[in-house]
Design an enzyme around this catalytic site. Structure first.
Site, short mmCIF file in Angstrom:
data_model
loop_
_atom_site.label_atom_id
_atom_site.label_comp_id
_atom_site.label_asym_id
_atom_site.label_seq_id
_atom_site.Cartn_x
_atom_site.Cartn_y
_atom_site.Cartn_z
N ARG A 29 -49.04 35.61 -78.81
CA ARG A 29 -48.17 34.44 -79.24
C ARG A 29 -47.61 34.88 -80.78
O ARG A 29 -46.54 34.72 -80.87
CB ARG A 29 -48.96 33.14 -79.46
CG ARG A 29 -49.40 32.89 -78.10
CD ARG A 29 -50.11 31.33 -78.32
NE ARG A 29 -50.93 30.87 -76.79
CZ ARG A 29 -50.90 29.63 -76.65
NH1 ARG A 29 -50.35 28.55 -76.91
NH2 ARG A 29 -51.82 29.63 -75.49
N ASP A 55 -55.65 37.14 -64.55
CA ASP A 55 -53.93 37.27 -64.32
C ASP A 55 -53.38 38.34 -65.07
O ASP A 55 -52.93 39.31 -64.24
CB ASP A 55 -53.42 35.80 -64.73
CG ASP A 55 -53.94 35.20 -66.21
OD1 ASP A 55 -54.54 35.85 -66.89
OD2 ASP A 55 -53.36 34.30 -66.07
N GLU A 78 -45.29 29.58 -65.54
CA GLU A 78 -45.39 30.85 -64.60
C GLU A 78 -44.37 30.74 -63.64
O GLU A 78 -43.61 31.63 -63.30
CB GLU A 78 -46.74 30.84 -64.11
CG GLU A 78 -47.83 31.53 -65.12
CD GLU A 78 -48.14 30.40 -66.21
OE1 GLU A 78 -48.12 29.19 -65.73
OE2 GLU A 78 -48.76 30.66 -67.12
N THR A 138 -46.62 38.69 -72.08
CA THR A 138 -47.04 37.53 -70.96
C THR A 138 -46.92 36.17 -71.82
O THR A 138 -47.21 35.13 -71.17
CB THR A 138 -48.54 37.80 -71.03
OG1 THR A 138 -49.01 36.84 -69.76
CG2 THR A 138 -49.61 37.44 -72.08
C1 DMJ Z 1 -49.60 31.62 -71.89
O1 DMJ Z 1 -50.27 31.72 -73.06
C2 DMJ Z 1 -49.55 33.17 -71.27
O2 DMJ Z 1 -48.52 33.05 -70.42
C3 DMJ Z 1 -50.86 33.45 -70.73
O3 DMJ Z 1 -50.90 34.65 -70.19
C4 DMJ Z 1 -51.17 32.59 -69.63
N1 DMJ Z 1 -51.34 31.05 -70.25
C5 DMJ Z 1 -50.29 30.50 -70.92
C6 DMJ Z 1 -49.26 29.85 -70.29
O4 DMJ Z 1 -49.63 29.27 -69.17
#
Ligand code: DMJ
Length: 630
Positions: free
Chosen positions: A265, A394, A530, A619
């Protein structure tokens, strides 16, 4: 005899002519030789980048200079050797202008009820600016007077190279923002209003109690949202947030942060904002947090601890275990590798590459599928036998592919692990539901299949499509198409049209039953990105408008059930109850960082608005540049 009969003058002329021809010959030999030399090098490069994975054909070129190898000598990589930034007059944009995307706000043609005055004025204003001062930058350049910046740019920092694919490219006509994109802008503004009014500078908005919650105490939502504001063209909001970063964002704090969350983040958000805006303030902040996270890697196995105290420089695992989560230690690589490339300091990349190399060699995988935990002392997987593409595993899979793309498609171990894992998914985790025969990804626990699927797994269709776009086998795209239909059904089959956190699929047909079942403990929705993320990839790669329509439905349902009138959006506890979805009073930072950003990109028809051959999203939806081959 004839030579002797010639006069001295005639002999001199002939000798001079010979000498002249010889010199010309030498000169033309070297200039003709150059292209051959580069051709030879090119074909060697091609050979080097050709992966040895069967069924792989590489489709898209990498575009930025390659990273420095962790153990290589700086001098071997001229592009990375420390260099002084060029002296620019301070009205000229700093940073990598080449990577800046065009400001969509100049192209706004549509008006909405909410935004009429701004929209009418801005294009005019923009045109005026463009005509009068070609070299004066738009607001997106975030021109900063030298004294506004927290630190002078370090001489070690190098500017990224111009992406090779855009060199010499003609400037395209700007693509106007459409009505659905305007609706995303409106939603963002509404969310931002809540954050600004009640949670400014804090981690998360609590929109119902009109207050905030702290996680790390680092203005998480504000940082996560910076590049979204840039992409959406929200000039004023961006500038205000930038001021907060310049004046208030301090990492020298006695606070424990989670390594993964703060990397994806904060570090990811700062790096991508630096790339989009060219403003070195964000790079300086990224360097600062990057350095402060490094103590996490001081473990017996070099597999990092989950938590770091960024003020004290100490790190530790959670209190109850010495394990780290597999997804967490293998999904920080894009960001640390990019930090090394930008700073010329190899230590960041070295630390994260070592983790990947180590995980590559570990036993305990099941056809490429990894367990969820790894021990920081032994470096071995723990809790063996449980395999999921949901929480705790994931983004391991996502980052295998994305690192391979980021690095110019040369790191074959990453590709091998990715390809093997997708085969593992097909072999162990894929099933079809009843009655609609939806393809879904379940879980495996000690040989027993469970028809449980987290919403988190819905990153997978997008990742599979990205792989196929990058030359991986076409059946990955087929699987992506099937899975995104399932992820959409996780919304469409629910009363509010919003997906729960977890679903269970029906494996046996029963009269009147839907494919999707929801357990009471799983009925919440956290405004997660997602599915929208995957819809974006699917639309970019297929052009099929149904993906935009599905995203539009989801946005409308977010507006219907999660929007708080006084500002902000809230996660909800019960997606099955339209008359009372039970607001939870929290807006996660990824709603602004990811969900709304992917919505905006999904509705756009401009492939150059974050071109997927030039950028790879981390991500947390922060785009980072793709490197070119060495
Ligand atoms: C986010 O912080 C990122 O996408 C992470 O990889 C998974 N969880 C959250 C969003 O759902």
């Amino acid at each position: 005899k004839k030579w002797k009969q010639l006069s001295r003058l005639q002999r001199s002329v002939i000798l001079f002519l010979f000498a002249f021809l010889a010199v010309c010959g030498v000169i033309s030999y070297t200039s003709i030789g150059e292209p051959w030399k580069s051709l030879t090098n090119k074909s060697l490069d091609d050979q080097r980048t050709d992966p040895e994975i069967p069924g792989l054909k590489l489709a898209n070129p990498a575009v930025l200079p390659a990273p420095q190898k962790a153990d290589a000598n700086l001098g071997d990589y001229p592009g990375l050797s420390p260099q002084k930034p060029p002296k620019l007059p301070h009205h000229v944009r700093r940073g990598p202008s080449n990577l800046q995307i065009k400001p969509p706000w100049r192209d706004v043609r549509l008006k909405t009820r909410h935004d009429t005055s701004r929209i009418v004025e801005e294009p005019v204003q923009a045109d005026k600016e463009e005509k009068t001062e070609k070299s004066v930058i738009s607001w997106r350049g975030a021109v900063i007077e030298p004294d506004q910046s927290t630190e002078p740019p370090s001489s070690k920092i190098k500017e990224p190279e111009k992406p090779s694919s855009v060199e010499g490219e003609e400037q395209k006509e700007p693509v106007p923002i459409n009505e659905r994109q305007m609706a995303v802008i409106e939603a963002f503004r509404h969310a931002w209003k809540g954050y600004k009014d009640f949670a400014w500078g804090h981690d998360e908005l609590k929109p119902l109690s009109k207050s905030y919650s702290e996680w790390f105490g680092l203005g998480l939502t504000l940082i996560d949202a910076l590049d979204t504001m840039w992409i959406l063209g929200l000039k004023e909001e961006f500038e205000e947030a930038r001021k907060w970063v310049a004046n208030n964002l301090v990492f020298d704090k006695n606070v424990d942060v989670n390594l993964f969350e703060s990397t994806i983040r904060i570090l990811g958000g700062l790096l991508s904002t630096y790339h989009l805006s060219g403003d070195t303030l964000f790079l300086e902040k990224a360097k600062d947090i990057g350095n402060r996270l490094m103590p996490a890697f001081k473990t017996p196995s070099k597999v990092p601890y989950s938590d770091v105290n960024i003020g004290r420089g100490t790190a530790h695992p959670p209190r109850w275990t010495s394990d780290s989560t597999v997804a967490e230690v293998t999904s920080i690589q894009l960001e640390f590798r990019e930090l090394s490339r930008l700073t010329g300091d190899e230590k960041f990349q070295k630390a994260v590459d070592e983790v990947m190399k180590h995980v590559h060699t570990l036993s305990g995988k099941n056809d490429g599928l990894v367990p969820m935990f790894i021990n920081t002392n032994s470096g071995q997987f723990t809790h063996l036998g449980v395999y999921t593409l949901g929480a705790r595993a994931d983004s391991y899979y996502e980052y295998l592919l994305k690192q391979w793309i980021q690095g110019g498609k040369k790191e074959n171990e990453l590709l091998e692990d990715y390809m093997r894992a997708i085969e593992g998914v097909k072999k162990h985790l894929l099933q079809r539901s009843q009655p609609k025969q939806l393809t879904f990804v379940g879980e495996l626990a000690h040989g027993h299949f469970s028809a449980k699927m987290d919403h988190l797994v819905c990153f997978l269709p997008g990742t599979l499509a990205l792989g196929a776009h990058n030359g991986l086998t076409a059946d990955h795209m087929k699987l992506a198409e099937a899975l995104i239909e399932t992820c959409y059904q996780m919304y469409a089959q629910v009363e509010t049209g919003l997906s729960p956190e977890i679903v269970h699929f029906n494996l046996h047909a029963q009269k009147g039953q839907k494919d999707v079942e929801i357990k009471p403990a799983d009925r919440h929705n956290l405004l997660r990105p997602e599915t929208v993320e995957s819809l974006f990839y699917m639309y970019r790669f297929t052009g099929d408008k149904k993906y935009q329509d599905w995203g539009w439905e989801i946005l409308q349902n977010f507006n219907k059930y999660t929007r708080v009138p006084t500002g902000g959006y809230t996660s909800i506890n019960n997606v099955q109850n339209p008359s009372n979805p039970e607001p939870r009073d929290k807006m996660e930072s990824f709603f602004l960082g990811e969900t709304l950003k992917y919505m905006f990109l999904l509705f756009s028809d401009d492939v150059d608005l974050i071109n997927l051959d030039k950028y790879v999203f981390n991500t947390e939806a922060h785009p980072l540049p793709i490197w070119a081959p060495a």
